[in-house]
Structure formats: structure tokens, C-alpha cells
Design a protein around this motif. Structure first.
Motif, PDB file in Angstrom:
ATOM      1  N   ASP A   3       0.800  -1.229   0.000  1.00 40.23           N
ATOM      2  CA  ASP A   3       0.000   0.000   0.000  1.00 40.23           C
ATOM      3  C   ASP A   3       0.832   1.278   0.000  1.00 40.23           C
ATOM      4  O   ASP A   3       0.264   2.373  -0.048  1.00 40.23           O
ATOM      5  CB  ASP A   3      -0.989   0.007   1.168  1.00 40.23           C
ATOM      6  CG  ASP A   3      -0.305  -0.122   2.530  1.00 40.23           C
ATOM      7  OD1 ASP A   3       0.930  -0.283   2.566  1.00 40.23           O
ATOM      8  OD2 ASP A   3      -1.009  -0.055   3.558  1.00 40.23           O
ATOM      9  N   THR A   4       2.151   1.165   0.074  1.00 39.44           N
ATOM     10  CA  THR A   4       3.005   2.354   0.002  1.00 39.44           C
ATOM     11  C   THR A   4       4.231   2.044  -0.854  1.00 39.44           C
ATOM     12  O   THR A   4       4.643   0.881  -0.974  1.00 39.44           O
ATOM     13  CB  THR A   4       3.490   2.807   1.396  1.00 39.44           C
ATOM     14  OG1 THR A   4       4.378   1.821   1.935  1.00 39.44           O
ATOM     15  CG2 THR A   4       2.316   3.037   2.346  1.00 39.44           C
ATOM     16  N   LEU A   5       4.827   3.094  -1.399  1.00 43.41           N
ATOM     17  CA  LEU A   5       6.053   2.930  -2.174  1.00 43.41           C
ATOM     18  C   LEU A   5       7.183   2.398  -1.303  1.00 43.41           C
ATOM     19  O   LEU A   5       8.017   1.616  -1.765  1.00 43.41           O
ATOM     20  CB  LEU A   5       6.464   4.255  -2.811  1.00 43.41           C
ATOM     21  CG  LEU A   5       5.781   4.630  -4.125  1.00 43.41           C
ATOM     22  CD1 LEU A   5       6.190   6.034  -4.539  1.00 43.41           C
ATOM     23  CD2 LEU A   5       6.135   3.635  -5.224  1.00 43.41           C
ATOM     24  N   CYS A   6       7.220   2.813  -0.050  1.00 42.01           N
ATOM     25  CA  CYS A   6       8.271   2.353   0.860  1.00 42.01           C
ATOM     26  C   CYS A   6       8.213   0.844   1.040  1.00 42.01           C
ATOM     27  O   CYS A   6       9.238   0.155   0.955  1.00 42.01           O
ATOM     28  CB  CYS A   6       8.138   3.071   2.198  1.00 42.01           C
ATOM     29  SG  CYS A   6       9.402   2.620   3.402  1.00 42.01           S
ATOM     30  N   LYS A  21      28.492 -14.003   3.070  1.00 39.38           N
ATOM     31  CA  LYS A  21      27.575 -13.553   4.113  1.00 39.38           C
ATOM     32  C   LYS A  21      26.160 -13.996   3.747  1.00 39.38           C
ATOM     33  O   LYS A  21      25.812 -14.066   2.579  1.00 39.38           O
ATOM     34  CB  LYS A  21      27.594 -12.023   4.240  1.00 39.38           C
ATOM     35  CG  LYS A  21      28.924 -11.440   4.688  1.00 39.38           C
ATOM     36  CD  LYS A  21      28.820  -9.925   4.745  1.00 39.38           C
ATOM     37  CE  LYS A  21      30.129  -9.294   5.154  1.00 39.38           C
ATOM     38  NZ  LYS A  21      30.064  -7.824   5.175  1.00 39.38           N
ATOM     39  N   THR A  22      25.339 -14.256   4.755  1.00 36.66           N
ATOM     40  CA  THR A  22      23.930 -14.547   4.552  1.00 36.66           C
ATOM     41  C   THR A  22      23.126 -13.387   5.110  1.00 36.66           C
ATOM     42  O   THR A  22      23.109 -13.169   6.311  1.00 36.66           O
ATOM     43  CB  THR A  22      23.507 -15.844   5.268  1.00 36.66           C
ATOM     44  OG1 THR A  22      24.279 -16.924   4.732  1.00 36.66           O
ATOM     45  CG2 THR A  22      22.043 -16.127   5.038  1.00 36.66           C
ATOM     46  N   ALA A  23      22.520 -12.627   4.206  1.00 37.06           N
ATOM     47  CA  ALA A  23      21.741 -11.465   4.666  1.00 37.06           C
ATOM     48  C   ALA A  23      20.504 -11.952   5.410  1.00 37.06           C
ATOM     49  O   ALA A  23      19.854 -12.879   4.989  1.00 37.06           O
ATOM     50  CB  ALA A  23      21.325 -10.625   3.457  1.00 37.06           C
ATOM     51  N   GLN A  24      20.205 -11.325   6.508  1.00 34.25           N
ATOM     52  CA  GLN A  24      18.970 -11.635   7.241  1.00 34.25           C
ATOM     53  C   GLN A  24      18.211 -10.323   7.430  1.00 34.25           C
ATOM     54  O   GLN A  24      18.761  -9.347   7.926  1.00 34.25           O
ATOM     55  CB  GLN A  24      19.267 -12.271   8.601  1.00 34.25           C
ATOM     56  CG  GLN A  24      19.792 -13.695   8.502  1.00 34.25           C
ATOM     57  CD  GLN A  24      18.730 -14.700   8.090  1.00 34.25           C
ATOM     58  OE1 GLN A  24      17.542 -14.378   8.070  1.00 34.25           O
ATOM     59  NE2 GLN A  24      19.136 -15.907   7.762  1.00 34.25           N
ATOM     60  N   VAL A  25      16.976 -10.329   7.001  1.00 34.16           N
ATOM     61  CA  VAL A  25      16.129  -9.139   7.094  1.00 34.16           C
ATOM     62  C   VAL A  25      14.895  -9.504   7.897  1.00 34.16           C
ATOM     63  O   VAL A  25      14.316 -10.564   7.701  1.00 34.16           O
ATOM     64  CB  VAL A  25      15.719  -8.640   5.688  1.00 34.16           C
ATOM     65  CG1 VAL A  25      14.845  -7.410   5.790  1.00 34.16           C
ATOM     66  CG2 VAL A  25      16.957  -8.352   4.848  1.00 34.16           C
ATOM     67  N   LYS A  26      14.493  -8.637   8.797  1.00 32.20           N
ATOM     68  CA  LYS A  26      13.300  -8.893   9.587  1.00 32.20           C
ATOM     69  C   LYS A  26      12.078  -8.945   8.681  1.00 32.20           C
ATOM     70  O   LYS A  26      11.992  -8.208   7.729  1.00 32.20           O
ATOM     71  CB  LYS A  26      13.109  -7.800  10.654  1.00 32.20           C
ATOM     72  CG  LYS A  26      14.162  -7.810  11.743  1.00 32.20           C
ATOM     73  CD  LYS A  26      13.887  -6.719  12.747  1.00 32.20           C
ATOM     74  CE  LYS A  26      14.939  -6.724  13.859  1.00 32.20           C
ATOM     75  NZ  LYS A  26      14.682  -5.655  14.839  1.00 32.20           N
ATOM     76  N   PRO A  27      11.104  -9.822   9.000  1.00 26.26           N
ATOM     77  CA  PRO A  27       9.892  -9.870   8.203  1.00 26.26           C
ATOM     78  C   PRO A  27       9.138  -8.569   8.308  1.00 26.26           C
ATOM     79  O   PRO A  27       9.190  -7.885   9.337  1.00 26.26           O
ATOM     80  CB  PRO A  27       9.092 -11.022   8.838  1.00 26.26           C
ATOM     81  CG  PRO A  27       9.633 -11.127  10.233  1.00 26.26           C
ATOM     82  CD  PRO A  27      11.056 -10.731  10.147  1.00 26.26           C
ATOM     83  N   SER A  28       8.443  -8.209   7.261  1.00 22.43           N
ATOM     84  CA  SER A  28       7.717  -6.945   7.274  1.00 22.43           C
ATOM     85  C   SER A  28       6.511  -7.039   6.373  1.00 22.43           C
ATOM     86  O   SER A  28       6.442  -7.854   5.488  1.00 22.43           O
ATOM     87  CB  SER A  28       8.611  -5.793   6.824  1.00 22.43           C
ATOM     88  OG  SER A  28       8.991  -5.976   5.470  1.00 22.43           O
ATOM     89  N   ARG A  29       5.582  -6.144   6.584  1.00 29.71           N
ATOM     90  CA  ARG A  29       4.435  -5.995   5.712  1.00 29.71           C
ATOM     91  C   ARG A  29       4.231  -4.526   5.436  1.00 29.71           C
ATOM     92  O   ARG A  29       4.524  -3.691   6.264  1.00 29.71           O
ATOM     93  CB  ARG A  29       3.163  -6.564   6.361  1.00 29.71           C
ATOM     94  CG  ARG A  29       3.060  -8.076   6.220  1.00 29.71           C
ATOM     95  CD  ARG A  29       2.962  -8.481   4.782  1.00 29.71           C
ATOM     96  NE  ARG A  29       2.742  -9.908   4.653  1.00 29.71           N
ATOM     97  CZ  ARG A  29       2.888 -10.563   3.518  1.00 29.71           C
ATOM     98  NH1 ARG A  29       3.292  -9.950   2.444  1.00 29.71           N
ATOM     99  NH2 ARG A  29       2.645 -11.852   3.447  1.00 29.71           N
TER     100      ARG A  29
END
Length: 340
Positions: free
Chosen positions: A217-220, A332-340
Motif C-alpha cells: 500500500d506504500t512505495l516504501c 555472508k547470509t543477509a537476514q532481514v526482519k519480516p515486514s508488511r
């Protein structure tokens, strides 16, 4: 049709806005409820997602809620697989709603085609009735935005493919492939399906099965999603030993052409004309596609918004891909927090 038991695995994280509609679409399925189990795997949601799910699990015994303290999707899928009892494993996304014949059709084609995985196509819908949300949804389902990804842009007939959204699998294939790769916050489906194909598996896209997918719902949020898609793609390629598709390279080539080309033009001004022509062509295509969308949606602003949204998709994916290459080279293994 033979009735096969089906285990549905649905990872959840902060889906308060969408989870109830998803659950209702599951309850409205024409598949026998006694042959179904639905496992919602929650990644410690901070909104009311679990409250909504618990309201339904209290009413329907085939709906269950499990916890995923690791939070990210592949852990949720693996927990679901270990708990599942069905002959068929089906992954669903809480961000979507499904037609009443979704389960019955996919199970039918899974066995009729002797496939290992089948899936439907997305009908990408705007999250809100605003010009920017319409532009995000339109760009996310147009070939200029997402390339030749058939489940996103649509198909006219049943076809073999490299991946499908979510997936409907025969249970026994996991004995051959193993579980989902927990290094991959995004693209875990692509990597799993790549492994499946490398083992001689068959994946089919069923275009008459249409999933209503709600775009960001947003560009971000959109930029973050495509950045993550790009970020994990090089790691997927490394794990599979080769790129699955050519289309994944276009955003990073565009990014490199834009940045390196700009520097080169400062050194050799004669190339400026070619560089400018390419940018104008990109802008022209964006405006033309946006104008078509504007006519269809009766929203004149789309003609101006579309080039900007396309640019955001391509740059976000391209930057993510470039960072992903450096991560792979640096092991390296990138880890990103889940997001919505």
C-alpha cells in the motif's frame, strides 16, 4: 475425483488487515472440510492477527494456530511441514483471498497432470483506491515492471513453468528435495522449485485458478519488498548452481548502465546523446504503459505515476541484487526482519 487429504500451511506476520478475508475464503472452499487441515504459523505478530485467527480456530477444529519464534517464512513452512498430516501440501499467503474452487482445482490438476507442484495466477489488486496504490498494483503485474513472470502477468493456457505462487505439492516430493532453505527470507519458493526441477520434477501453472493478491500500500513497502527479492536472488543462484531465469538480470544491468553510463559520459561527452536517448526511451515506455493503465482505470494520474513506480521497482531490485552479489562473494547470509 479422488479425495486426497490436504494440509494448508499459511505463514502469518502482522496481517491484521488481510487475515480475516483470507480465512473466510478458506472456509468457503468447496473441498470437503473433513479432508482439510489449515495450519496458520504466526511469527510473533505485534498486531491483532493471532486474535482474529483464534476467533476462528475456536469455531473450526480443522483450523490450527502454531507459533514461529524464528519469525521468517521458511521456518514457518518447515514447522508446518513437520506438523502436516495431509497427502497434499499447499502453501497459502495471508495477503490473498482464494476462489471457492482453489483447493479442488489445484488438487485435481496436481494428479491429472502427474505434476509435483501446481499453482494459479495472481490478480494483483490495489490495497486502497488511490492513484499511488493503483500504480503499484498495475506496475507489479505488467511485463515492463516484472518481466515475463507468467503467474504475475497472466497466461492463456496450462503450461510448464519454473515457479508458481505459493504452490500445491505432493507430500512425497519433500522426501526427495528436503525442506525449505532457512537462509532465504525471500525467494525460498524459487530456490525450492529450482531444486525440484533439478531432480526432474514438473511444475505447472494453471491460469484459470486466480488468486486475488493485494499489492503493497506504500512505495516504501514496495521498495523494501523488491529490494529483498533482489537481495536473495544471487544466493538462490549460488545454491542452485545457475540462474533460473534471464529476466532477473535486467534490473541490475539497468542500474549499472545508469550509474556507470553517467560517469562515462562525464569522461566522453560524445556518449551523452546515446545515454540520454536510453533514458528518454525508458521514460516514454513508462508513460505509454501508464497511459494505457490510466484509460483502463479511469485515473489520469497513472500516466505520470507509472514511470516513477517502474523506476522504483527496477532500482530497488537492482540495488538489492548488487548487495546480494557482494554478500555471496563475502560469504555472508543477509537476514532481514519480516515486514508488511
Amino acid at each position: 475425483m479422488n479425495i486426497h487429504t490436504v494440509s494448508i500451511i499459511c505463514p502469518v506476520f502482522n496481517e491484521e488487515k488481510y487475515i480475516e478475508a483470507c480465512i473466510v475464503s478458506i472456509l468457503e472452499q468447496d473441498y470437503p472440510k473433513e479432508a482439510m487441515e489449515v495450519l496458520f504459523i504466526d511469527g510473533n505478530s505485534t498486531d491483532n492477527s493471532t486474535g482474529i485467527i483464534k476467533r476462528y480456530t475456536a469455531q473450526y477444529s480443522f483450523l490450527k494456530l502454531l507459533n514461529n519464534p524464528e519469525r521468517i517464512v521458511p521456518y514457518a513452512l518447515n514447522k508446518g511441514l513437520k506438523a502436516a498430516k495431509g497427502e497434499v501440501i499447499m502453501r497459502l499467503d495471508a495477503h490473498c483471498t482464494y476462489p471457492t474452487n482453489y483447493i479442488s482445482e489445484l488438487v485435481r490438476y496436481l494428479y491429472q497432470l502427474n505434476a509435483d507442484n501446481v499453482g494459479g495466477v495472481w490478480n494483483t489488486q490495489p490495497a486502497k483506491d488511490t492513484p499511488i496504490c493503483q500504480a503499484i498494483a498495475f506496475a507489479s503485474s505488467h511485463p515492463f515492471g516484472v518481466g515475463g513472470s507468467m503467474h504475475k502477468i497472466g497466461a492463456s493456457k496450462i503450461m510448464e513453468t519454473d515457479t508458481v505462487p505459493f504452490g500445491c505439492y505432493k507430500r512425497e516430493i519433500f522426501d526427495k528435495t528436503g525442506l525449505f532453505d532457512t537462509d532465504l527470507v525471500r525467494n525460498q519458493d524459487d530456490e525450492f522449485n529450482g531444486r525440484l526441477l533439478n531432480l526432474g520434477g514438473k511444475i505447472y501453472l494453471i491460469p484459470q485458478v486466480i488468486i486475488n493478491y493485494t499489492a503493497r500500500d506504500t512505495l516504501c513497502k514496495m521498495r523494501k519488498m523488491y529490494y529483498q527479492y533482489g537481495l536473495y536472488k544471487p544466493l538462490v543462484n549460488k545454491k542452485l548452481g545457475a540462474p533460473a531465469t534471464v529476466r532477473q538480470f535486467f534490473p541490475i544491468l539497468f542500474l549499472l548502465g545508469l550509474t556507470i553510463g553517467g560517469v562515462v559520459c562525464m569522461i566522453w561527452p560524445l556518449l551523452l546523446h546515446f545515454y540520454t536517448s536510453v533514458l528518454l526511451l525508458y521514460l516514454f515506455i513508462g508513460i505509454v504503459v501508464g497511459s494505457m493503465g490510466a484509460i483502463r482505470a479511469h485515473q489520469p494520474l497513472l500516466a505520470l505515476l507509472m514511470p516513477y513506480v517502474f523506476f522504483n521497482i527496477h532500482m530497488s531490485y537492482g540495488i538489492g541484487y548488487l548487495v546480494g552479489i557482494f554478500n555471496v562473494l563475502g560469504k555472508k547470509t543477509a537476514q532481514v526482519k519480516p515486514s508488511r
